[in-house]
Enzyme design. Structure first.
Site, PDB file in Angstrom:
ATOM      1  N   HIS A  45       0.562  -1.207   0.187  1.00 45.35           N
ATOM      2  CA  HIS A  45      -0.195   0.039  -0.133  1.00 45.35           C
ATOM      3  C   HIS A  45       0.973   1.225  -0.019  1.00 45.35           C
ATOM      4  O   HIS A  45       0.355   2.309   0.028  1.00 45.35           O
ATOM      5  CB  HIS A  45      -1.041   0.001   1.201  1.00 45.35           C
ATOM      6  CG  HIS A  45      -0.080   0.376   2.318  1.00 45.35           C
ATOM      7  ND1 HIS A  45       0.665  -0.652   3.182  1.00 45.35           N
ATOM      8  CD2 HIS A  45      -0.166   1.508   3.322  1.00 45.35           C
ATOM      9  CE1 HIS A  45       1.145  -0.116   4.273  1.00 45.35           C
ATOM     10  NE2 HIS A  45       0.499   1.013   4.253  1.00 45.35           N
TER      11      HIS A  45
HETATM   12  C1  UD1 Z   1      -1.773   5.493   6.356  1.00 41.13           C
HETATM   13  C2  UD1 Z   1      -0.542   5.874   6.803  1.00 41.13           C
HETATM   14  C3  UD1 Z   1       0.378   4.742   6.458  1.00 41.13           C
HETATM   15  C4  UD1 Z   1       0.020   3.238   7.306  1.00 41.13           C
HETATM   16  C5  UD1 Z   1      -1.316   3.214   6.510  1.00 41.13           C
HETATM   17  C6  UD1 Z   1      -1.999   1.833   7.080  1.00 41.13           C
HETATM   18  C7  UD1 Z   1       0.178   8.258   6.751  1.00 41.13           C
HETATM   19  C8  UD1 Z   1       0.882   9.267   6.055  1.00 41.13           C
HETATM   20  N1  UD1 Z   1       0.049   7.141   6.332  1.00 41.13           N
HETATM   21  O1  UD1 Z   1      -1.656   5.321   4.868  1.00 41.13           O
HETATM   22  O2  UD1 Z   1       1.851   5.053   7.306  1.00 41.13           O
HETATM   23  O3  UD1 Z   1       0.726   2.471   7.007  1.00 41.13           O
HETATM   24  O4  UD1 Z   1      -2.237   4.261   6.724  1.00 41.13           O
HETATM   25  O5  UD1 Z   1      -3.219   1.731   6.409  1.00 41.13           O
HETATM   26  O6  UD1 Z   1      -0.587   8.572   7.748  1.00 41.13           O
HETATM   27  N2  UD1 Z   1      -9.262   5.203   2.559  1.00 41.13           N
HETATM   28  C9  UD1 Z   1     -10.428   4.500   2.648  1.00 41.13           C
HETATM   29  N3  UD1 Z   1     -11.111   3.896   3.828  1.00 41.13           N
HETATM   30  C10 UD1 Z   1     -10.298   4.024   4.924  1.00 41.13           C
HETATM   31  C11 UD1 Z   1      -9.044   4.861   4.827  1.00 41.13           C
HETATM   32  C12 UD1 Z   1      -8.457   5.379   3.828  1.00 41.13           C
HETATM   33  O7  UD1 Z   1     -10.994   4.411   1.352  1.00 41.13           O
HETATM   34  O8  UD1 Z   1     -10.812   3.675   6.067  1.00 41.13           O
HETATM   35  C13 UD1 Z   1      -8.616   5.447   1.202  1.00 41.13           C
HETATM   36  C14 UD1 Z   1      -8.408   7.174   1.604  1.00 41.13           C
HETATM   37  O9  UD1 Z   1      -9.744   7.695   1.189  1.00 41.13           O
HETATM   38  C15 UD1 Z   1      -7.358   7.672   0.605  1.00 41.13           C
HETATM   39  C16 UD1 Z   1      -6.380   6.161   0.502  1.00 41.13           C
HETATM   40  O10 UD1 Z   1      -7.380   5.085   1.092  1.00 41.13           O
HETATM   41  O11 UD1 Z   1      -7.756   7.586  -0.840  1.00 41.13           O
HETATM   42  C17 UD1 Z   1      -5.392   6.339   1.628  1.00 41.13           C
HETATM   43  O12 UD1 Z   1      -5.652   6.728   2.764  1.00 41.13           O
HETATM   44  P1  UD1 Z   1      -4.786   7.589   3.929  1.00 41.13           P
HETATM   45  O13 UD1 Z   1      -5.197   7.271   5.242  1.00 41.13           O
HETATM   46  O14 UD1 Z   1      -4.472   8.872   3.224  1.00 41.13           O
HETATM   47  O15 UD1 Z   1      -3.381   6.876   3.742  1.00 41.13           O
HETATM   48  P2  UD1 Z   1      -2.631   5.320   3.787  1.00 41.13           P
HETATM   49  O16 UD1 Z   1      -2.359   4.877   2.665  1.00 41.13           O
HETATM   50  O17 UD1 Z   1      -3.869   4.525   4.310  1.00 41.13           O
END
Ligand code: UD1
Length: 376
Positions: free
Chosen positions: A218
Protein backbone atom coordinates in the site's frame (compact mmCIF):
# COMPACT_ATOMS: atom_id res chain seq x y z
CA UNK A 1 -8.53 12.15 41.32
CA UNK A 2 -8.11 9.80 38.36
CA UNK A 3 -5.55 10.80 35.75
CA UNK A 4 -7.07 11.62 32.37
CA UNK A 5 -5.00 9.93 29.65
CA UNK A 6 -5.78 10.30 25.93
CA UNK A 7 -4.76 7.45 23.65
CA UNK A 8 -4.69 8.65 20.03
CA UNK A 9 -5.85 6.14 17.42
CA UNK A 10 -6.07 7.11 13.78
CA UNK A 11 -5.26 4.49 11.22
CA UNK A 12 -5.28 0.73 10.99
CA UNK A 13 -1.74 0.09 12.30
CA UNK A 14 -2.48 2.22 15.40
CA UNK A 15 -5.31 0.13 16.77
CA UNK A 16 -3.16 -2.86 17.76
CA UNK A 17 -0.73 -0.45 19.46
CA UNK A 18 -3.29 1.27 21.69
CA UNK A 19 -5.40 -1.82 22.53
CA UNK A 20 -3.03 -3.51 25.03
CA UNK A 21 -2.31 -0.16 26.66
CA UNK A 22 -5.99 0.72 26.95
CA UNK A 23 -6.76 -2.64 28.57
CA UNK A 24 -3.83 -2.35 30.98
CA UNK A 25 -4.69 1.24 31.99
CA UNK A 26 -8.38 0.45 32.41
CA UNK A 27 -7.41 -1.93 35.26
CA UNK A 28 -5.59 0.80 37.19
CA UNK A 29 -7.57 2.64 39.88
CA UNK A 30 -5.68 5.91 39.23
CA UNK A 31 -6.13 5.99 35.46
CA UNK A 32 -9.00 7.15 33.26
CA UNK A 33 -7.92 6.22 29.71
CA UNK A 34 -9.89 7.73 26.83
CA UNK A 35 -9.60 6.62 23.21
CA UNK A 36 -9.49 9.51 20.77
CA UNK A 37 -10.18 8.34 17.20
CA UNK A 38 -9.07 10.96 14.69
CA UNK A 39 -11.05 9.36 11.83
CA UNK A 40 -8.03 9.12 9.49
CA UNK A 41 -9.24 5.59 8.69
CA UNK A 42 -13.01 5.42 8.67
CA UNK A 43 -14.18 2.33 6.75
CA UNK A 44 -15.78 -0.48 8.74
CA UNK A 45 -13.07 -2.90 7.68
CA UNK A 46 -10.17 -0.46 8.22
CA UNK A 47 -11.31 0.66 11.67
CA UNK A 48 -14.45 -0.71 13.36
CA UNK A 49 -13.50 -4.36 12.79
CA UNK A 50 -10.27 -3.74 14.69
CA UNK A 51 -12.06 -2.19 17.65
CA UNK A 52 -14.27 -5.27 17.75
CA UNK A 53 -11.42 -7.80 17.41
CA UNK A 54 -9.25 -6.04 19.97
CA UNK A 55 -12.19 -5.76 22.39
CA UNK A 56 -11.94 -2.00 22.56
CA UNK A 57 -14.93 0.14 23.53
CA UNK A 58 -16.36 2.67 21.09
CA UNK A 59 -13.93 5.62 20.89
CA UNK A 60 -14.73 8.09 23.69
CA UNK A 61 -13.97 11.01 21.36
CA UNK A 62 -14.22 11.02 17.56
CA UNK A 63 -12.60 13.80 15.52
CA UNK A 64 -14.02 12.69 12.13
CA UNK A 65 -11.03 14.02 10.16
CA UNK A 66 -11.25 11.68 7.14
CA UNK A 67 -8.97 11.71 4.16
CA UNK A 68 -7.22 14.51 2.23
CA UNK A 69 -3.75 15.62 1.18
CA UNK A 70 -1.08 15.37 3.87
CA UNK A 71 -1.47 19.02 4.89
CA UNK A 72 -5.26 18.84 4.81
CA UNK A 73 -5.41 15.67 6.89
CA UNK A 74 -2.80 16.90 9.39
CA UNK A 75 -4.45 20.32 9.63
CA UNK A 76 -7.96 18.92 10.13
CA UNK A 77 -6.76 16.67 12.97
CA UNK A 78 -4.81 19.51 14.62
CA UNK A 79 -7.74 21.90 14.54
CA UNK A 80 -10.19 19.34 15.90
CA UNK A 81 -7.85 17.98 18.56
CA UNK A 82 -6.77 21.37 19.91
CA UNK A 83 -10.39 22.07 20.89
CA UNK A 84 -10.67 18.68 22.58
CA UNK A 85 -7.45 19.16 24.57
CA UNK A 86 -8.59 22.55 25.83
CA UNK A 87 -11.99 21.17 26.77
CA UNK A 88 -10.87 17.90 28.41
CA UNK A 89 -7.47 19.02 29.77
CA UNK A 90 -5.88 15.56 29.71
CA UNK A 91 -2.90 14.96 32.01
CA UNK A 92 -1.20 12.94 29.32
CA UNK A 93 -1.52 12.35 25.57
CA UNK A 94 -0.11 9.12 24.13
CA UNK A 95 0.56 9.10 20.38
CA UNK A 96 1.63 5.93 18.59
CA UNK A 97 3.43 5.06 15.35
CA UNK A 98 4.07 7.42 12.49
CA UNK A 99 0.85 8.38 10.71
CA UNK A 100 -0.30 11.92 9.95
CA UNK A 101 -2.50 11.99 13.05
CA UNK A 102 0.54 11.16 15.24
CA UNK A 103 2.30 14.41 14.40
CA UNK A 104 -0.98 16.37 14.22
CA UNK A 105 -1.97 15.52 17.80
CA UNK A 106 1.60 15.99 19.04
CA UNK A 107 1.71 19.50 17.56
CA UNK A 108 -1.69 20.40 18.96
CA UNK A 109 -1.01 19.04 22.47
CA UNK A 110 2.49 20.48 22.89
CA UNK A 111 1.32 24.02 22.07
CA UNK A 112 -1.84 24.42 24.13
CA UNK A 113 -1.77 26.43 27.35
CA UNK A 114 -4.19 25.37 30.08
CA UNK A 115 -3.86 28.21 32.53
CA UNK A 116 -1.52 31.10 31.65
CA UNK A 117 -1.65 32.37 35.27
CA UNK A 118 -0.43 29.11 36.77
CA UNK A 119 3.35 29.12 36.58
CA UNK A 120 3.80 26.35 39.13
CA UNK A 121 2.99 23.38 36.90
CA UNK A 122 3.20 22.09 33.34
CA UNK A 123 0.44 24.00 31.63
CA UNK A 124 -0.33 21.42 29.02
CA UNK A 125 -0.52 17.64 28.84
CA UNK A 126 2.61 15.53 28.97
CA UNK A 127 3.02 14.08 25.46
CA UNK A 128 4.48 10.59 25.06
CA UNK A 129 5.35 8.79 21.81
CA UNK A 130 5.02 5.02 21.78
CA UNK A 131 7.25 3.45 19.08
CA UNK A 132 9.73 6.33 19.14
CA UNK A 133 13.16 6.40 17.55
CA UNK A 134 12.50 4.33 14.40
CA UNK A 135 14.24 5.76 11.35
CA UNK A 136 14.36 4.78 7.67
CA UNK A 137 16.60 7.79 6.86
CA UNK A 138 14.37 8.33 3.83
CA UNK A 139 12.58 11.66 4.02
CA UNK A 140 10.61 10.96 0.86
CA UNK A 141 8.46 8.74 3.11
CA UNK A 142 5.72 10.79 4.81
CA UNK A 143 6.00 8.49 7.83
CA UNK A 144 9.70 9.37 8.29
CA UNK A 145 8.83 13.07 8.43
CA UNK A 146 6.11 12.29 10.98
CA UNK A 147 8.52 10.21 13.08
CA UNK A 148 11.25 12.88 13.12
CA UNK A 149 8.90 15.75 13.97
CA UNK A 150 7.02 13.78 16.65
CA UNK A 151 10.24 12.72 18.39
CA UNK A 152 11.56 16.29 18.47
CA UNK A 153 8.40 17.51 20.21
CA UNK A 154 7.27 14.70 22.52
CA UNK A 155 8.25 14.83 26.20
CA UNK A 156 8.64 11.07 26.61
CA UNK A 157 9.99 8.66 24.00
CA UNK A 158 9.11 4.99 24.51
CA UNK A 159 11.26 2.91 22.17
CA UNK A 160 10.73 -0.66 20.91
CA UNK A 161 14.38 -1.66 20.44
CA UNK A 162 17.95 -0.51 21.05
CA UNK A 163 18.34 1.05 17.58
CA UNK A 164 15.54 3.48 18.55
CA UNK A 165 17.51 4.61 21.62
CA UNK A 166 20.65 5.03 19.54
CA UNK A 167 18.96 7.16 16.88
CA UNK A 168 17.43 9.46 19.49
CA UNK A 169 20.70 9.89 21.39
CA UNK A 170 22.48 10.60 18.12
CA UNK A 171 19.89 13.30 17.36
CA UNK A 172 20.67 14.96 20.69
CA UNK A 173 17.65 13.84 22.71
CA UNK A 174 18.28 13.89 26.47
CA UNK A 175 18.81 10.36 27.78
CA UNK A 176 16.21 10.77 30.52
CA UNK A 177 13.45 11.25 27.93
CA UNK A 178 14.13 7.83 26.36
CA UNK A 179 12.60 4.73 27.93
CA UNK A 180 12.89 1.34 26.23
CA UNK A 181 9.61 -0.52 26.69
CA UNK A 182 9.61 -3.08 23.83
CA UNK A 183 7.16 -3.74 21.03
CA UNK A 184 3.54 -3.22 22.01
CA UNK A 185 2.18 -4.93 18.86
CA UNK A 186 3.46 -8.22 20.20
CA UNK A 187 1.19 -7.67 23.23
CA UNK A 188 -1.84 -7.57 20.88
CA UNK A 189 -0.67 -10.69 19.11
CA UNK A 190 -0.23 -12.59 22.39
CA UNK A 191 -3.48 -11.18 23.83
CA UNK A 192 -5.37 -12.54 20.80
CA UNK A 193 -3.30 -15.69 20.12
CA UNK A 194 -6.03 -18.21 21.03
CA UNK A 195 -8.57 -16.49 18.80
CA UNK A 196 -6.06 -16.12 15.96
CA UNK A 197 -5.17 -19.82 16.11
CA UNK A 198 -8.83 -20.87 16.21
CA UNK A 199 -9.91 -18.56 13.37
CA UNK A 200 -10.94 -20.34 10.14
CA UNK A 201 -9.54 -17.72 7.71
CA UNK A 202 -6.94 -19.86 5.92
CA UNK A 203 -8.93 -23.09 5.94
CA UNK A 204 -12.03 -21.27 4.64
CA UNK A 205 -9.96 -20.20 1.63
CA UNK A 206 -9.06 -23.84 0.97
CA UNK A 207 -5.39 -23.22 1.75
CA UNK A 208 -2.84 -25.66 3.17
CA UNK A 209 -0.65 -24.64 6.10
CA UNK A 210 2.75 -23.39 4.92
CA UNK A 211 1.85 -23.54 1.24
CA UNK A 212 0.87 -20.00 0.34
CA UNK A 213 2.17 -16.45 0.41
CA UNK A 214 0.53 -13.46 2.09
CA UNK A 215 0.99 -10.21 0.17
CA UNK A 216 0.20 -6.67 1.35
CA UNK A 217 1.16 -3.55 -0.62
CA UNK A 218 0.00 0.00 0.00
CA UNK A 219 2.97 2.40 0.15
CA UNK A 220 2.54 5.37 -2.20
CA UNK A 221 6.04 4.71 -3.61
CA UNK A 222 4.90 1.25 -4.75
CA UNK A 223 1.26 1.67 -5.68
CA UNK A 224 0.71 5.29 -6.76
CA UNK A 225 2.93 5.10 -9.85
CA UNK A 226 1.25 3.15 -12.71
CA UNK A 227 4.57 1.80 -14.01
CA UNK A 228 5.61 0.36 -10.68
CA UNK A 229 2.07 -0.94 -10.07
CA UNK A 230 2.21 -2.75 -13.42
CA UNK A 231 5.58 -4.30 -12.47
CA UNK A 232 4.10 -5.44 -9.16
CA UNK A 233 1.18 -7.11 -10.97
CA UNK A 234 3.62 -8.83 -13.35
CA UNK A 235 5.63 -10.02 -10.36
CA UNK A 236 2.50 -11.43 -8.68
CA UNK A 237 1.50 -13.21 -11.88
CA UNK A 238 4.93 -14.79 -12.07
CA UNK A 239 4.93 -15.80 -8.41
CA UNK A 240 1.49 -17.33 -8.69
CA UNK A 241 3.03 -20.02 -10.92
CA UNK A 242 4.98 -21.27 -7.90
CA UNK A 243 2.74 -20.49 -4.94
CA UNK A 244 -0.85 -19.56 -4.16
CA UNK A 245 -1.01 -15.87 -3.22
CA UNK A 246 -3.42 -14.34 -0.73
CA UNK A 247 -3.60 -10.57 -1.21
CA UNK A 248 -5.85 -8.47 1.06
CA UNK A 249 -6.00 -5.23 -0.91
CA UNK A 250 -5.71 -1.85 0.85
CA UNK A 251 -8.21 0.85 -0.33
CA UNK A 252 -5.39 3.00 -1.75
CA UNK A 253 -4.08 0.05 -3.79
CA UNK A 254 -7.55 -1.02 -4.99
CA UNK A 255 -8.35 2.50 -6.20
CA UNK A 256 -5.12 2.57 -8.19
CA UNK A 257 -5.56 -0.94 -9.59
CA UNK A 258 -9.03 0.06 -10.76
CA UNK A 259 -8.09 3.42 -12.24
CA UNK A 260 -5.15 1.94 -14.20
CA UNK A 261 -7.21 -1.02 -15.46
CA UNK A 262 -4.68 -3.43 -13.91
CA UNK A 263 -7.07 -5.15 -11.51
CA UNK A 264 -8.28 -7.77 -14.02
CA UNK A 265 -4.69 -8.86 -14.74
CA UNK A 266 -4.49 -10.32 -11.24
CA UNK A 267 -8.13 -10.89 -10.26
CA UNK A 268 -8.61 -13.35 -13.15
CA UNK A 269 -5.69 -15.51 -11.97
CA UNK A 270 -6.99 -18.57 -10.07
CA UNK A 271 -3.78 -18.71 -7.99
CA UNK A 272 -4.17 -15.14 -6.71
CA UNK A 273 -6.86 -14.71 -4.09
CA UNK A 274 -7.74 -11.03 -3.83
CA UNK A 275 -9.53 -10.17 -0.59
CA UNK A 276 -10.80 -6.96 0.95
CA UNK A 277 -8.93 -5.53 3.96
CA UNK A 278 -9.06 -8.20 6.67
CA UNK A 279 -9.89 -7.79 10.34
CA UNK A 280 -7.00 -8.28 12.78
CA UNK A 281 -7.77 -11.84 13.82
CA UNK A 282 -8.38 -13.22 10.32
CA UNK A 283 -5.36 -11.43 8.91
CA UNK A 284 -3.10 -12.77 11.65
CA UNK A 285 -4.52 -16.26 11.07
CA UNK A 286 -3.47 -15.96 7.40
CA UNK A 287 0.00 -14.80 8.50
CA UNK A 288 0.44 -17.47 11.22
CA UNK A 289 -0.04 -20.23 8.64
CA UNK A 290 1.71 -18.84 5.55
CA UNK A 291 5.05 -19.91 4.05
CA UNK A 292 6.23 -16.39 3.32
CA UNK A 293 5.03 -12.78 3.58
CA UNK A 294 5.68 -10.18 0.87
CA UNK A 295 4.92 -6.67 2.03
CA UNK A 296 5.69 -2.99 2.24
CA UNK A 297 4.01 -2.62 5.65
CA UNK A 298 5.94 -1.75 8.79
CA UNK A 299 4.02 -3.89 11.25
CA UNK A 300 4.15 -7.09 9.24
CA UNK A 301 7.95 -6.97 9.20
CA UNK A 302 7.81 -7.12 13.00
CA UNK A 303 5.06 -9.70 13.33
CA UNK A 304 6.84 -12.12 10.96
CA UNK A 305 10.11 -11.65 12.84
CA UNK A 306 8.36 -12.52 16.08
CA UNK A 307 6.71 -15.57 14.48
CA UNK A 308 9.88 -16.72 12.66
CA UNK A 309 8.20 -16.50 9.23
CA UNK A 310 10.29 -15.33 6.24
CA UNK A 311 9.34 -11.83 5.06
CA UNK A 312 10.40 -9.99 1.91
CA UNK A 313 9.93 -6.24 2.18
CA UNK A 314 9.50 -4.47 -1.14
CA UNK A 315 11.18 -1.25 -0.09
CA UNK A 316 14.66 0.24 -0.49
CA UNK A 317 14.97 0.68 3.29
CA UNK A 318 13.28 -0.09 6.58
CA UNK A 319 12.86 1.87 9.79
CA UNK A 320 12.87 -1.51 11.53
CA UNK A 321 16.41 -2.81 10.80
CA UNK A 322 16.33 -5.17 13.78
CA UNK A 323 13.89 -7.32 11.77
CA UNK A 324 16.75 -7.88 9.31
CA UNK A 325 19.72 -8.14 11.66
CA UNK A 326 17.96 -10.35 14.18
CA UNK A 327 14.74 -11.47 12.50
CA UNK A 328 13.47 -13.08 9.31
CA UNK A 329 13.08 -9.97 7.16
CA UNK A 330 14.96 -9.12 3.94
CA UNK A 331 14.69 -6.01 1.79
CA UNK A 332 13.70 -6.78 -1.75
CA UNK A 333 13.27 -5.21 -5.19
CA UNK A 334 11.25 -6.18 -8.23
CA UNK A 335 14.50 -7.41 -9.77
CA UNK A 336 15.64 -9.52 -6.82
CA UNK A 337 12.37 -10.83 -5.44
CA UNK A 338 12.01 -13.94 -7.57
CA UNK A 339 15.46 -15.23 -6.60
CA UNK A 340 14.77 -14.44 -2.95
CA UNK A 341 11.48 -16.32 -3.01
CA UNK A 342 13.13 -19.33 -4.63
CA UNK A 343 15.78 -19.29 -1.90
CA UNK A 344 13.12 -19.16 0.83
CA UNK A 345 11.20 -22.03 -0.79
CA UNK A 346 14.45 -24.05 -0.88
CA UNK A 347 14.62 -23.49 2.88
CA UNK A 348 17.54 -21.08 2.73
CA UNK A 349 16.22 -18.62 5.30
CA UNK A 350 17.15 -18.47 8.94
CA UNK A 351 14.62 -18.67 11.78
CA UNK A 352 15.87 -15.51 13.46
CA UNK A 353 14.84 -14.67 17.00
CA UNK A 354 12.57 -12.20 18.76
CA UNK A 355 14.35 -9.00 19.84
CA UNK A 356 14.71 -8.21 23.51
CA UNK A 357 11.46 -6.98 25.17
CA UNK A 358 9.24 -8.22 22.33
CA UNK A 359 7.57 -10.40 24.90
CA UNK A 360 3.90 -9.42 25.21
CA UNK A 361 4.61 -7.41 28.38
CA UNK A 362 5.23 -3.96 26.92
CA UNK A 363 1.89 -2.48 28.03
CA UNK A 364 2.77 -3.24 31.67
CA UNK A 365 6.09 -1.41 31.30
CA UNK A 366 4.33 1.58 29.72
CA UNK A 367 1.79 1.66 32.58
CA UNK A 368 4.65 1.65 35.12
CA UNK A 369 6.30 4.49 33.23
CA UNK A 370 3.07 6.56 33.12
CA UNK A 371 2.48 5.94 36.81
CA UNK A 372 5.86 7.30 37.77
CA UNK A 373 5.71 10.20 35.27
CA UNK A 374 2.32 11.34 36.56
CA UNK A 375 3.50 10.73 40.11
CA UNK A 376 0.40 8.79 41.16
C1 UD1 B 1 -1.87 5.48 6.25
C2 UD1 B 1 -0.54 5.88 6.88
C3 UD1 B 1 0.48 4.76 6.72
C4 UD1 B 1 -0.07 3.44 7.23
C5 UD1 B 1 -1.38 3.16 6.50
C6 UD1 B 1 -1.99 1.85 6.93
C7 UD1 B 1 0.07 8.28 6.81
C8 UD1 B 1 0.94 9.27 6.16
N1 UD1 B 1 0.04 7.07 6.25
O1 UD1 B 1 -1.63 5.38 4.85
O2 UD1 B 1 1.64 5.07 7.47
O3 UD1 B 1 0.86 2.41 6.96
O4 UD1 B 1 -2.27 4.24 6.79
O5 UD1 B 1 -3.19 1.62 6.29
O6 UD1 B 1 -0.56 8.61 7.81
N2 UD1 B 1 -9.22 5.08 2.61
C9 UD1 B 1 -10.42 4.43 2.57
N3 UD1 B 1 -10.93 3.96 3.77
C10 UD1 B 1 -10.26 4.13 4.93
C11 UD1 B 1 -9.03 4.78 4.94
C12 UD1 B 1 -8.51 5.24 3.75
O7 UD1 B 1 -11.05 4.29 1.53
O8 UD1 B 1 -10.79 3.70 5.99
C13 UD1 B 1 -8.67 5.62 1.35
C14 UD1 B 1 -8.51 7.14 1.47
O9 UD1 B 1 -9.65 7.79 1.07
C15 UD1 B 1 -7.33 7.42 0.60
C16 UD1 B 1 -6.52 6.13 0.68
O10 UD1 B 1 -7.37 5.10 1.16
O11 UD1 B 1 -7.71 7.62 -0.72
C17 UD1 B 1 -5.31 6.30 1.55
O12 UD1 B 1 -5.67 6.60 2.92
P1 UD1 B 1 -4.73 7.46 3.90
O13 UD1 B 1 -5.18 7.32 5.31
O14 UD1 B 1 -4.58 8.81 3.36
O15 UD1 B 1 -3.31 6.81 3.79
P2 UD1 B 1 -2.87 5.28 3.83
O16 UD1 B 1 -2.32 4.98 2.48
O17 UD1 B 1 -3.92 4.37 4.39
Amino acid sequence: MKRNIHLIAAARPNFMKIAPLYHALAKESWADPKIVHTGQHYDLNMSDAFFHDLQLPEPHIHLGAGTGSHAEQTGKVMMAYEKIVLEHKPDMVVVVGDVNSTIACTLAATKVVYDPDDTSSLNRPLVAHLEAGLRSFDRSMPEEVNRLATDVLADILWTPSSDGDEHLLHEGVAREKIIRVGNIMIDSLEMMRDKIEADPAYTDLGLEKGEYAVVTLHRPANVDNPTSLKSLCDMLTHLAKALTIVFPVHPRTRKNLESTGLLASISDNPNIKLLGPQNYISFMNLVFNCRIAITDSGGLQEETTYLGIPCLTLRPNTERPITITQGTNQLSTLESIEGQIDAVLRGESGKGSAPDLWDGKTAGRVVDSIKSLLDT
